[in-house]
Design a protein around this motif. Structure first.
Motif, PDB file in Angstrom:
ATOM      1  N   ARG A   1      -3.458   3.174  -2.058  1.00 24.41           N
ATOM      2  CA  ARG A   1      -3.046   1.848  -1.700  1.00 24.41           C
ATOM      3  C   ARG A   1      -3.680   1.465  -0.465  1.00 24.41           C
ATOM      4  NH1 ARG A   1       1.902   3.619  -4.436  1.00 24.41           N
ATOM      5  NH2 ARG A   1       2.880   4.251  -2.155  1.00 24.41           N
ATOM      6  N   GLU A   2      -4.006   2.514   0.455  1.00 22.02           N
ATOM      7  CA  GLU A   2      -4.851   2.233   1.564  1.00 22.02           C
ATOM      8  C   GLU A   2      -6.238   1.859   1.130  1.00 22.02           C
ATOM      9  OE1 GLU A   2      -4.567   5.279   4.379  1.00 22.02           O
ATOM     10  OE2 GLU A   2      -2.276   4.642   5.041  1.00 22.02           O
ATOM     11  N   ALA A   3      -6.672   2.786   0.074  1.00 23.78           N
ATOM     12  CA  ALA A   3      -8.300   2.494  -0.303  1.00 23.78           C
ATOM     13  C   ALA A   3      -8.367   1.135  -1.126  1.00 23.78           C
ATOM     14  CB  ALA A   3      -8.422   3.638  -1.292  1.00 23.78           C
ATOM     15  N   ALA A   4      -7.350   0.756  -1.871  1.00 21.03           N
ATOM     16  CA  ALA A   4      -7.300  -0.601  -2.653  1.00 21.03           C
ATOM     17  C   ALA A   4      -7.427  -1.753  -1.578  1.00 21.03           C
ATOM     18  CB  ALA A   4      -6.330  -0.525  -3.343  1.00 21.03           C
ATOM     19  N   ARG A   5      -6.526  -1.351  -0.457  1.00 19.91           N
ATOM     20  CA  ARG A   5      -6.465  -2.761   0.579  1.00 19.91           C
ATOM     21  C   ARG A   5      -7.562  -2.964   1.158  1.00 19.91           C
ATOM     22  NH1 ARG A   5      -2.617  -0.274   2.895  1.00 19.91           N
ATOM     23  NH2 ARG A   5      -0.876  -1.302   1.721  1.00 19.91           N
ATOM     24  N   LEU A   6      -8.482  -1.999   1.209  1.00 20.52           N
ATOM     25  CA  LEU A   6      -9.841  -2.204   1.900  1.00 20.52           C
ATOM     26  C   LEU A   6     -11.060  -2.370   1.269  1.00 20.52           C
ATOM     27  CD1 LEU A   6     -11.986   0.550   1.978  1.00 20.52           C
ATOM     28  CD2 LEU A   6     -10.452   1.418   3.297  1.00 20.52           C
ATOM     29  N   THR A   7     -10.723  -2.330  -0.057  1.00 23.94           N
ATOM     30  CA  THR A   7     -11.938  -2.743  -1.317  1.00 23.94           C
ATOM     31  C   THR A   7     -11.756  -4.292  -1.282  1.00 23.94           C
ATOM     32  OG1 THR A   7     -11.380  -0.661  -2.289  1.00 23.94           O
ATOM     33  CG2 THR A   7     -12.748  -2.253  -3.491  1.00 23.94           C
ATOM     34  N   PRO A   8     -13.106  -4.882  -1.162  1.00 28.49           N
ATOM     35  CA  PRO A   8     -13.136  -6.332  -1.147  1.00 28.49           C
ATOM     36  C   PRO A   8     -12.781  -6.560  -2.665  1.00 28.49           C
ATOM     37  CG  PRO A   8     -15.196  -5.522  -0.345  1.00 28.49           C
ATOM     38  CD  PRO A   8     -14.386  -4.209  -0.623  1.00 28.49           C
ATOM     39  N   LEU A   9     -12.364  -7.861  -2.864  1.00 26.04           N
ATOM     40  CA  LEU A   9     -12.116  -8.350  -4.245  1.00 26.04           C
ATOM     41  C   LEU A   9     -13.370  -8.319  -5.090  1.00 26.04           C
ATOM     42  CD1 LEU A   9      -9.762 -11.422  -3.613  1.00 26.04           C
ATOM     43  CD2 LEU A   9      -9.060  -9.018  -4.280  1.00 26.04           C
ATOM     44  N   THR A  10     -14.409  -8.572  -4.547  1.00 23.86           N
ATOM     45  CA  THR A  10     -15.772  -8.597  -5.510  1.00 23.86           C
ATOM     46  C   THR A  10     -16.110  -7.171  -5.834  1.00 23.86           C
ATOM     47  OG1 THR A  10     -17.126  -8.558  -3.415  1.00 23.86           O
ATOM     48  CG2 THR A  10     -16.566 -10.656  -4.413  1.00 23.86           C
ATOM     49  N   GLN A  11     -15.415  -6.086  -5.335  1.00 18.89           N
ATOM     50  CA  GLN A  11     -15.904  -4.790  -5.885  1.00 18.89           C
ATOM     51  C   GLN A  11     -14.498  -4.072  -6.407  1.00 18.89           C
ATOM     52  OE1 GLN A  11     -18.207  -4.313  -1.778  1.00 18.89           O
ATOM     53  NE2 GLN A  11     -18.532  -2.515  -2.733  1.00 18.89           N
TER      54      GLN A  11
ATOM     55  N   PHE B   1     -13.090   7.555   2.009  1.00 22.86           N
ATOM     56  CA  PHE B   1     -14.035   7.573   0.697  1.00 22.86           C
ATOM     57  C   PHE B   1     -14.356   6.328   0.190  1.00 22.86           C
ATOM     58  CE2 PHE B   1     -14.739   8.745  -3.936  1.00 22.86           C
ATOM     59  CZ  PHE B   1     -16.438   9.206  -3.715  1.00 22.86           C
ATOM     60  N   ALA B   2     -13.153   5.558   0.066  1.00 18.09           N
ATOM     61  CA  ALA B   2     -13.401   4.161  -0.533  1.00 18.09           C
ATOM     62  C   ALA B   2     -14.224   3.171   0.393  1.00 18.09           C
ATOM     63  CB  ALA B   2     -11.945   3.335  -0.400  1.00 18.09           C
ATOM     64  N   ALA B   3     -14.366   3.623   1.874  1.00 10.32           N
ATOM     65  CA  ALA B   3     -15.140   2.881   2.686  1.00 10.32           C
ATOM     66  C   ALA B   3     -16.527   2.898   2.399  1.00 10.32           C
ATOM     67  CB  ALA B   3     -14.681   2.878   4.174  1.00 10.32           C
ATOM     68  N   GLU B   4     -16.940   4.401   2.201  1.00  2.00           N
ATOM     69  CA  GLU B   4     -18.123   4.714   2.073  1.00  2.00           C
ATOM     70  C   GLU B   4     -18.661   4.288   0.531  1.00  2.00           C
ATOM     71  OE1 GLU B   4     -21.785   6.506   2.402  1.00  2.00           O
ATOM     72  OE2 GLU B   4     -20.224   6.406   3.925  1.00  2.00           O
TER      73      GLU B   4
ATOM     74  N   GLY C   1     -21.894  -0.384  -2.084  1.00  2.00           N
ATOM     75  CA  GLY C   1     -21.982  -1.409  -3.099  1.00  2.00           C
ATOM     76  C   GLY C   1     -21.459  -1.098  -4.407  1.00  2.00           C
ATOM     77  N   TYR C   2     -20.619  -0.095  -4.409  1.00  2.00           N
ATOM     78  CA  TYR C   2     -20.077   0.469  -5.810  1.00  2.00           C
ATOM     79  C   TYR C   2     -18.753  -0.507  -5.993  1.00  2.00           C
ATOM     80  CZ  TYR C   2     -22.955   4.502  -5.009  1.00  2.00           C
ATOM     81  OH  TYR C   2     -23.942   5.421  -4.744  1.00  2.00           O
ATOM     82  N   VAL C   3     -18.330  -0.396  -7.230  1.00  2.00           N
ATOM     83  CA  VAL C   3     -17.093  -1.170  -7.754  1.00  2.00           C
ATOM     84  C   VAL C   3     -16.092   0.209  -7.948  1.00  2.00           C
ATOM     85  CG1 VAL C   3     -15.961  -2.499  -9.501  1.00  2.00           C
ATOM     86  CG2 VAL C   3     -18.684  -2.930  -9.005  1.00  2.00           C
ATOM     87  N   LEU C   4     -14.918  -0.292  -7.479  1.00  2.00           N
ATOM     88  CA  LEU C   4     -13.883   0.880  -7.525  1.00  2.00           C
ATOM     89  C   LEU C   4     -12.683   0.225  -8.353  1.00  2.00           C
ATOM     90  CD1 LEU C   4     -15.086   1.476  -4.880  1.00  2.00           C
ATOM     91  CD2 LEU C   4     -12.966   1.954  -3.810  1.00  2.00           C
ATOM     92  N   SER C   5     -12.488   0.897  -9.538  1.00  2.27           N
ATOM     93  CA  SER C   5     -11.493   0.751 -10.564  1.00  2.27           C
ATOM     94  C   SER C   5     -10.087   1.226 -10.099  1.00  2.27           C
ATOM     95  CB  SER C   5     -12.091   0.990 -11.776  1.00  2.27           C
ATOM     96  OG  SER C   5     -11.241   0.638 -12.914  1.00  2.27           O
ATOM     97  N   PHE C   6      -9.156   0.674 -10.208  1.00  2.00           N
ATOM     98  CA  PHE C   6      -7.703   1.249  -9.823  1.00  2.00           C
ATOM     99  C   PHE C   6      -7.032   1.271 -11.064  1.00  2.00           C
ATOM    100  CE2 PHE C   6      -9.320   0.095  -5.584  1.00  2.00           C
ATOM    101  CZ  PHE C   6      -8.935   1.186  -4.847  1.00  2.00           C
TER     102      PHE C   6
ATOM    103  N   VAL D   1     -17.598   1.531  -0.800  1.00  3.43           N
ATOM    104  CA  VAL D   1     -17.822  -0.016  -0.590  1.00  3.43           C
ATOM    105  C   VAL D   1     -19.092  -0.212   0.252  1.00  3.43           C
ATOM    106  CG1 VAL D   1     -16.691  -2.037   0.667  1.00  3.43           C
ATOM    107  CG2 VAL D   1     -15.344  -0.512  -0.836  1.00  3.43           C
ATOM    108  N   ARG D   2     -19.297   0.566   1.122  1.00  2.35           N
ATOM    109  CA  ARG D   2     -20.566   0.282   1.814  1.00  2.35           C
ATOM    110  C   ARG D   2     -21.857   0.292   0.878  1.00  2.35           C
ATOM    111  NH1 ARG D   2     -24.626   3.177   4.019  1.00  2.35           N
ATOM    112  NH2 ARG D   2     -23.570   5.207   3.438  1.00  2.35           N
TER     113      ARG D   2
END
Length: 288
Positions: free
Chosen positions: A219-229, A193-196, A201-206, A198-199
């Motif tokens: 944590r796997e979701a956070a790992r793949l989230t770019p720092l800019t998102q 879901f995180a990858a979708e 362009g959404y920002v993920l807040s942890f 990110v694709r």
């Protein structure tokens, strides 16, 4: 926000506040906090006390999040008085089905959305955890669609509450057309879901949940989230990070989540602070 005022965990509020953690090496923001319901055992009952406690550990900006007309109005008032605080306005998904006049409440939110100290529309979205039937689902979705329209009209980010509703949140955003900036508050999905998100362009807040022992998928979701998102939040007074899970949460505990995220991302803490701070300013700023 994980619950509404009628469902507060009063036992947690009565527990002693955790001690202040080691300060961060660079300033960062709390992208989602409920200053109006942080218990007096936390950083202090007043917004000013909470802001000062946060600032002492390097959390120098706070986003006060609205969940109904009253809290939205309160947040704007606080943001007008305190340059460290900006506000968002919205009706929480769980509140929409209970309102006698949803349209009237949405009209008030729409009017407040134009205020300069309002920097986002949310938290809105879908919450299927406590949904009891099709009428509630329909009211939640109608409210969500209205908030999307408000965010697009005023050109401000949409802050989404998504609980057990990942696919439907994306469906509604696709139907309506997402605003330019979308923030998934307290991200709770897995890596797929995180990858979708990110694709798109959404920002993920942890939140503090990323520190929980059993939150491997998060944590796997956070790992793949770019720092800019990537953003960080407390959702205080809820979701207190390890090792103080179950105690009252407040913005001054952000460093605990930041250190966990730095480990997950395998980046220096100072670099993570800089990246998240820049994303916060891009999404909600500028703060004065």
């Amino acid at each position: 926000m994980t619950t509404d005022r009628a469902m507060r965990d009063t036992d947690r509020m009565e527990r002693p506040a955790p001690p202040a953690p080691e300060p961060l090496p660079r300033p960062v923001l709390d992208s989602h906090v409920h200053l109006d319901i942080v218990g007096s055992d936390g950083a202090g009952a007043s917004p000013e006390a909470q802001v000062e406690a946060a600032r002492a550990v390097g959390v120098d900006r706070l986003v006060q999040v609205g969940i109904d007309v009253e809290s939205s109005r309160w947040g704007i008032t606080v943001a007008e008085k305190n340059p460290a605080v900006v506000a968002t306005v919205a009706l929480h998904p769980n509140d929409g089905p209970r309102l006698a006049d949803l349209d009237a409440a949405l009209a008030e939110i729409s009017a407040m959305a134009e205020h300069e100290r309002c920097r986002g529309i949310g938290e809105t979205g879908l919450d299927f955890f406590r949904t009891t039937g099709p009428a509630e689902l329909a009211a939640q979705e109608r409210s969500f669609r209205a908030h999307i329209a408000i965010a697009k009209r005023v050109g401000k980010p949409l802050v989404i509450h998504d609980r057990d509703a990942h696919a439907d949140v994306l469906r509604v955003l696709d139907d309506e057309g997402a605003p330019e900036t979308v923030v998934l508050h307290c991200f709770s999905g897995d890596a797929d879901f995180a990858a979708e998100c990110v694709r798109r362009g959404y920002v993920l807040s942890f939140a503090g949940t990323v520190t929980f022992k059993n939150a491997v998928g998060l944590r796997e979701a956070a790992r793949l989230t770019p720092l800019t998102q990537l953003l960080v939040e407390t959702d205080a007074p809820f979701l207190t990070p390890t090792p103080h899970r179950g105690a009252p949460n407040a913005s001054y505990l952000i460093p605990l989540t930041m250190r966990a995220l730095a480990e997950v991302k395998e980046v220096p803490l100072a670099d993570l602070c800089d990246a998240i701070s820049a994303t916060g300013d891009r999404v909600f700023g500028p703060w004065p």
